[in-house]
Structures are given as C-alpha cells and as structure tokens.
Design a protein around this motif. Structure first.
Motif: not given
Length: 131
Positions: A17-21
């Motif tokens: 999720e952090q990478v996607k964001q």
C-alpha cells in the motif's frame, strides 16, 4: 528508498500500500536489491513471486534496482546507491569536512584540561615542592 530482500512484501502487508501510494504521488522510488544471504538476500526473481501483481503490472520494476553485494563490494554498492539518491562528489567532500570538524571538536572537548579553581586573590602561586 525501497529495500528488497526475501521478506519484502511478505512480512508486512502495508508495504504494498505504501509503494502504491508513493507511485500515485509520483514520488521517485529508488530500489535496492539485497544480495547478501546473511541479510535476507535472494535472487531477484523472488521479487516477481512476492510482489503484488498490481504493482508489477503498474511498472514498479521498469526501473532497475541497485544491487547491494556482500563483502568487499558492499562499499561500491553504497556509493552507487548514494549517487542514485542524488549524492555528488562536492556534497561528499563537504560532508566529510563537517564530520572531521565535528570529530576534532569532540576530541578537543575531551582533551581540554580541567578548569582552574577560582578564588584566593588570583595572584597567588601554589607551591608544588616543599623544602
């Protein structure tokens, strides 16, 4: 900085999720691929097994990851990573000068003689030897 080793995307679901964001926010992602088995290093093809397909399809691995090799190659790996993060020779020299100045200041603090006691008129001399 995205550090990739055998536990990436496995031990923490939030990483995806952090990478996607970060990608949605158009942040530059510099990837480091750990190769030292003692630090969880693995073959890069493992990343394609554990990375969520959505991130792979979105082009996460289009940019090359910097390999972090063990042993005598570790320092070269660090230098290449520093360059990828924007380090330059001028910045490195300035940083080195600051580290030396700070180290020198620390040595001077600890090497300074203790302060002399005050009082007693200031003009008195202490006798070191008695006759």
């Amino acid at each position: 900085l995205l550090y990739l080793n055998e536990d990436s995307f496995v031990s923490d679901e939030r990483l995806a999720e952090q990478v996607k964001q970060a990608r949605e926010d158009k942040l530059k992602i510099v990837m480091v691929h750990e190769n030292d088995p003692a630090l969880g290093g693995c073959a890069f093809d493992r990343m394609f097994e554990v990375t969520p397909q959505e991130l792979i399809n979105d082009g996460l691995y289009r940019d090359l990851a910097r390999s972090f090799f063990p042993g005598v190659y570790r320092e070269v790996s660090r230098v290449l990573l520093a360059k990828a993060l924007g380090a330059t020779a001028a910045k490195a020299k300035e940083s080195q000068q600051l580290r030396r100045a700070a180290a020198s200041a620390n040595r001077n603090i600890y090497a300074a003689p203790p302060p002399r006691p005050r009082g007693g008129g200031g003009g008195e001399r202490r006798r070191l030897f008695t006759a």
